[in-house]
Each structure stands twice: as C-alpha cells, then as structure tokens.
Design a protein around this motif. Structure first.
Motif, PDB file in Angstrom:
ATOM      1  N   LEU A   1       0.804  -1.218   0.000  1.00 11.21           N
ATOM      2  CA  LEU A   1       0.000   0.000   0.000  1.00 11.21           C
ATOM      3  C   LEU A   1       0.839   1.272   0.000  1.00 11.21           C
ATOM      4  O   LEU A   1       0.309   2.354  -0.218  1.00 11.21           O
ATOM      5  CB  LEU A   1      -0.938   0.017   1.217  1.00 11.21           C
ATOM      6  CG  LEU A   1      -1.970  -1.102   1.262  1.00 11.21           C
ATOM      7  CD1 LEU A   1      -2.786  -1.012   2.549  1.00 11.21           C
ATOM      8  CD2 LEU A   1      -2.880  -1.050   0.055  1.00 11.21           C
ATOM      9  N   SER A   2       2.122   1.137   0.264  1.00 17.20           N
ATOM     10  CA  SER A   2       2.963   2.326   0.319  1.00 17.20           C
ATOM     11  C   SER A   2       3.564   2.613  -1.059  1.00 17.20           C
ATOM     12  O   SER A   2       3.894   1.695  -1.804  1.00 17.20           O
ATOM     13  CB  SER A   2       4.075   2.152   1.359  1.00 17.20           C
ATOM     14  OG  SER A   2       4.931   1.107   0.974  1.00 17.20           O
ATOM     15  N   LEU A   3       3.674   3.877  -1.365  1.00 21.93           N
ATOM     16  CA  LEU A   3       4.283   4.273  -2.635  1.00 21.93           C
ATOM     17  C   LEU A   3       5.797   4.182  -2.571  1.00 21.93           C
ATOM     18  O   LEU A   3       6.458   3.828  -3.540  1.00 21.93           O
ATOM     19  CB  LEU A   3       3.876   5.700  -2.992  1.00 21.93           C
ATOM     20  CG  LEU A   3       2.401   5.901  -3.302  1.00 21.93           C
ATOM     21  CD1 LEU A   3       2.111   7.379  -3.535  1.00 21.93           C
ATOM     22  CD2 LEU A   3       1.992   5.090  -4.514  1.00 21.93           C
ATOM     23  N   TYR A   4       6.340   4.523  -1.409  1.00 23.19           N
ATOM     24  CA  TYR A   4       7.783   4.478  -1.238  1.00 23.19           C
ATOM     25  C   TYR A   4       8.086   4.207   0.226  1.00 23.19           C
ATOM     26  O   TYR A   4       7.436   4.734   1.118  1.00 23.19           O
ATOM     27  CB  TYR A   4       8.445   5.802  -1.646  1.00 23.19           C
ATOM     28  CG  TYR A   4       9.890   5.851  -1.233  1.00 23.19           C
ATOM     29  CD1 TYR A   4      10.859   5.186  -1.967  1.00 23.19           C
ATOM     30  CD2 TYR A   4      10.285   6.516  -0.081  1.00 23.19           C
ATOM     31  CE1 TYR A   4      12.186   5.195  -1.575  1.00 23.19           C
ATOM     32  CE2 TYR A   4      11.612   6.536   0.313  1.00 23.19           C
ATOM     33  CZ  TYR A   4      12.554   5.878  -0.438  1.00 23.19           C
ATOM     34  OH  TYR A   4      13.866   5.866  -0.049  1.00 23.19           O
ATOM     35  N   ALA A   5       9.059   3.379   0.451  1.00 19.95           N
ATOM     36  CA  ALA A   5       9.576   3.134   1.796  1.00 19.95           C
ATOM     37  C   ALA A   5      11.043   2.748   1.653  1.00 19.95           C
ATOM     38  O   ALA A   5      11.381   1.883   0.843  1.00 19.95           O
ATOM     39  CB  ALA A   5       8.797   2.029   2.480  1.00 19.95           C
ATOM     40  N   ASN A   6      11.904   3.405   2.424  1.00 17.36           N
ATOM     41  CA  ASN A   6      13.312   3.036   2.337  1.00 17.36           C
ATOM     42  C   ASN A   6      13.530   1.692   3.034  1.00 17.36           C
ATOM     43  O   ASN A   6      12.679   1.210   3.778  1.00 17.36           O
ATOM     44  CB  ASN A   6      14.224   4.137   2.894  1.00 17.36           C
ATOM     45  CG  ASN A   6      14.031   4.363   4.378  1.00 17.36           C
ATOM     46  OD1 ASN A   6      13.534   3.497   5.088  1.00 17.36           O
ATOM     47  ND2 ASN A   6      14.420   5.529   4.845  1.00 17.36           N
ATOM     48  N   SER A   7      14.657   1.092   2.783  1.00 17.75           N
ATOM     49  CA  SER A   7      14.898  -0.269   3.274  1.00 17.75           C
ATOM     50  C   SER A   7      14.935  -0.344   4.800  1.00 17.75           C
ATOM     51  O   SER A   7      14.599  -1.376   5.370  1.00 17.75           O
ATOM     52  CB  SER A   7      16.196  -0.816   2.687  1.00 17.75           C
ATOM     53  OG  SER A   7      17.277   0.009   3.051  1.00 17.75           O
ATOM     54  N   GLU A   8      15.311   0.737   5.464  1.00 15.81           N
ATOM     55  CA  GLU A   8      15.345   0.721   6.932  1.00 15.81           C
ATOM     56  C   GLU A   8      13.946   0.670   7.532  1.00 15.81           C
ATOM     57  O   GLU A   8      13.762   0.212   8.653  1.00 15.81           O
ATOM     58  CB  GLU A   8      16.091   1.945   7.482  1.00 15.81           C
ATOM     59  CG  GLU A   8      17.589   1.902   7.294  1.00 15.81           C
ATOM     60  CD  GLU A   8      18.051   2.952   6.300  1.00 15.81           C
ATOM     61  OE1 GLU A   8      17.456   4.041   6.265  1.00 15.81           O
ATOM     62  OE2 GLU A   8      19.002   2.673   5.572  1.00 15.81           O
ATOM     63  N   SER A   9      12.952   1.136   6.802  1.00 13.95           N
ATOM     64  CA  SER A   9      11.596   1.137   7.340  1.00 13.95           C
ATOM     65  C   SER A   9      10.853  -0.172   7.064  1.00 13.95           C
ATOM     66  O   SER A   9       9.775  -0.403   7.602  1.00 13.95           O
ATOM     67  CB  SER A   9      10.801   2.321   6.780  1.00 13.95           C
ATOM     68  OG  SER A   9      10.636   2.188   5.394  1.00 13.95           O
ATOM     69  N   ASP A  10      11.437  -1.055   6.246  1.00 16.74           N
ATOM     70  CA  ASP A  10      10.803  -2.342   5.941  1.00 16.74           C
ATOM     71  C   ASP A  10      11.207  -3.359   7.006  1.00 16.74           C
ATOM     72  O   ASP A  10      12.376  -3.703   7.139  1.00 16.74           O
ATOM     73  CB  ASP A  10      11.229  -2.824   4.554  1.00 16.74           C
ATOM     74  CG  ASP A  10      10.443  -4.030   4.085  1.00 16.74           C
ATOM     75  OD1 ASP A  10       9.865  -4.734   4.933  1.00 16.74           O
ATOM     76  OD2 ASP A  10      10.408  -4.260   2.864  1.00 16.74           O
ATOM     77  N   ILE A  11      10.232  -3.836   7.758  1.00 15.62           N
ATOM     78  CA  ILE A  11      10.516  -4.764   8.856  1.00 15.62           C
ATOM     79  C   ILE A  11      10.116  -6.207   8.524  1.00 15.62           C
ATOM     80  O   ILE A  11      10.001  -7.047   9.416  1.00 15.62           O
ATOM     81  CB  ILE A  11       9.836  -4.303  10.164  1.00 15.62           C
ATOM     82  CG1 ILE A  11       8.324  -4.236   9.996  1.00 15.62           C
ATOM     83  CG2 ILE A  11      10.422  -2.989  10.645  1.00 15.62           C
ATOM     84  CD1 ILE A  11       7.571  -4.003  11.295  1.00 15.62           C
ATOM     85  N   THR A  12       9.925  -6.519   7.246  1.00 14.78           N
ATOM     86  CA  THR A  12       9.500  -7.862   6.859  1.00 14.78           C
ATOM     87  C   THR A  12      10.505  -8.922   7.302  1.00 14.78           C
ATOM     88  O   THR A  12      10.133  -9.924   7.917  1.00 14.78           O
ATOM     89  CB  THR A  12       9.283  -7.938   5.331  1.00 14.78           C
ATOM     90  OG1 THR A  12       8.323  -6.945   4.953  1.00 14.78           O
ATOM     91  CG2 THR A  12       8.788  -9.314   4.911  1.00 14.78           C
ATOM     92  N   ASN A  13      11.784  -8.711   7.021  1.00 12.52           N
ATOM     93  CA  ASN A  13      12.807  -9.695   7.413  1.00 12.52           C
ATOM     94  C   ASN A  13      12.897  -9.829   8.927  1.00 12.52           C
ATOM     95  O   ASN A  13      13.076 -10.929   9.459  1.00 12.52           O
ATOM     96  CB  ASN A  13      14.169  -9.331   6.827  1.00 12.52           C
ATOM     97  CG  ASN A  13      14.202  -9.496   5.322  1.00 12.52           C
ATOM     98  OD1 ASN A  13      13.454 -10.289   4.755  1.00 12.52           O
ATOM     99  ND2 ASN A  13      15.054  -8.739   4.666  1.00 12.52           N
ATOM    100  N   GLU A  14      12.766  -8.714   9.610  1.00  7.61           N
ATOM    101  CA  GLU A  14      12.773  -8.745  11.075  1.00  7.61           C
ATOM    102  C   GLU A  14      11.583  -9.551  11.592  1.00  7.61           C
ATOM    103  O   GLU A  14      11.695 -10.299  12.563  1.00  7.61           O
ATOM    104  CB  GLU A  14      12.729  -7.311  11.616  1.00  7.61           C
ATOM    105  CG  GLU A  14      12.880  -7.209  13.105  1.00  7.61           C
ATOM    106  CD  GLU A  14      12.890  -5.768  13.596  1.00  7.61           C
ATOM    107  OE1 GLU A  14      12.714  -5.574  14.808  1.00  7.61           O
ATOM    108  OE2 GLU A  14      13.070  -4.834  12.781  1.00  7.61           O
ATOM    109  N   LEU A  15      10.442  -9.400  10.944  1.00  5.00           N
ATOM    110  CA  LEU A  15       9.263 -10.159  11.344  1.00  5.00           C
ATOM    111  C   LEU A  15       9.469 -11.652  11.108  1.00  5.00           C
ATOM    112  O   LEU A  15       9.108 -12.479  11.950  1.00  5.00           O
ATOM    113  CB  LEU A  15       8.016  -9.657  10.598  1.00  5.00           C
ATOM    114  CG  LEU A  15       6.704 -10.359  10.922  1.00  5.00           C
ATOM    115  CD1 LEU A  15       6.382 -10.278  12.416  1.00  5.00           C
ATOM    116  CD2 LEU A  15       5.570  -9.766  10.098  1.00  5.00           C
ATOM    117  N   VAL A  16      10.075 -12.021   9.983  1.00  2.00           N
ATOM    118  CA  VAL A  16      10.365 -13.439   9.709  1.00  2.00           C
ATOM    119  C   VAL A  16      11.261 -14.002  10.817  1.00  2.00           C
ATOM    120  O   VAL A  16      10.998 -15.082  11.366  1.00  2.00           O
ATOM    121  CB  VAL A  16      11.037 -13.623   8.330  1.00  2.00           C
ATOM    122  CG1 VAL A  16      11.533 -15.050   8.146  1.00  2.00           C
ATOM    123  CG2 VAL A  16      10.082 -13.245   7.211  1.00  2.00           C
TER     124      VAL A  16
END
Length: 164
Positions: A142-157
């Motif tokens: 849903l986001s148009l832009y997010a830098n890699s530091e704001s993506d917590i997908t790997n942290e969630l895994v």
C-alpha cells in the motif's frame, strides 16, 4: 519585531510536530517465508503439484487425441470426424474447467494457510511494534515508497522463527 514573531511561531511549530515512527511490512510474505510457514506449506504444495501433474496428463492426452484425429481425418467419414472433433472440444472445455478449479483450490489452500499462521505473525509483529515504539505500520503493497530501513519484513520473519 516581525522577525521575532516569525521566529517564535517557527519554534512553536517545530515543538508541536511530533515524530511518527513508521514501518512497512509484507505480512503475507513474512508468514510464508518463516520456518512455520515453510513447514505448513509443504502439504498444500504437494496437493497443488498433484493437481498440476493431473492437469498436465490430461493436456498431453488431449494433444495426442487431436494429433491422431488430424492423421485420420482423411480416412474417417464426415460424421465420425465431427463426432470425434466434438468429443475433443468437450475434453478441452473440461480441462479448462479443471484448471480453473485447480487455481481456485490453490487459492483456498493458501488462504487457509495464512489464516492459520496469522495469530502467530500478529503476536510477533506486536512485539516488534512495542520494542521499536512504532506509531504506524503499513502494508508494503500500500505504500508508494519506503526506504529499506523502514521495511521490517525480514525482522518479522526472524521474530516468528524465534518465537515458534
């Protein structure tokens, strides 16, 4: 005097703006990439693979029947040829229906898998939110832009793997 009022207003605005801690996550991907997601997906993947193998067999049989009909076209009576052609069309429609049903079943299997894993994923996400003191978490799609530091997908895994 104008500068002093402008400076005072600027200071007040700066103090009134609060920093919002935000993150993005691909929740579905995190669930499926986690160890429990990989383990839970084994059986549905096998079912889908079996369905695909059956569909492929049906397609091969249809192709062979079509090629045989083409070879025999000149030796068959027109009525017999039309009958066989009609049978092939029916088989082709059956295969299309089988493929559509297979896709629907695969989606249902994935949906159930996600539903079963969601509580564990939500618990892990909640702990990350609490630790990082996040104010807002958005779905990455849903986001148009997010830098890699704001993506917590790997942290969630990693958290799901650790907690389970």
């Amino acid at each position: 005097m104008k500068r002093m009022i402008l400076a005072l207003c600027s200071l007040m605005l700066i103090n009134s703006v609060q920093a919002t801690e935000m993150a993005v996550v691909d929740f579905r991907a995190a669930l499926l990439q986690s160890n429990i997601g990989q383990e839970a997906a084994k059986e549905p993947k096998q079912k889908v693979a079996q369905m695909e193998a059956r569909l492929k067999q049906e397609q091969v049989a249809l192709k062979e029947a079509d090629e045989q009909l083409k070879r025999e076209e000149l030796t068959l009576a027109p009525d017999e040829f039309n009958k066989r052609r009609g049978d092939l069309v029916k088989k082709q429609n059956g295969i299309r229906q089988m493929a559509a049903k297979m896709q629907q079943q695969a989606k249902l299997l994935e949906k159930k898998l996600i539903e079963d894993l969601t509580p564990k994923g939500e618990a892990a996400l909640k702990s990350i939110i609490d630790e990082r003191k996040l104010d807002l978490v958005l779905n990455r799609q849903l986001s148009l832009y997010a830098n890699s530091e704001s993506d917590i997908t790997n942290e969630l895994v990693e958290r799901i793997n650790k907690d389970n």
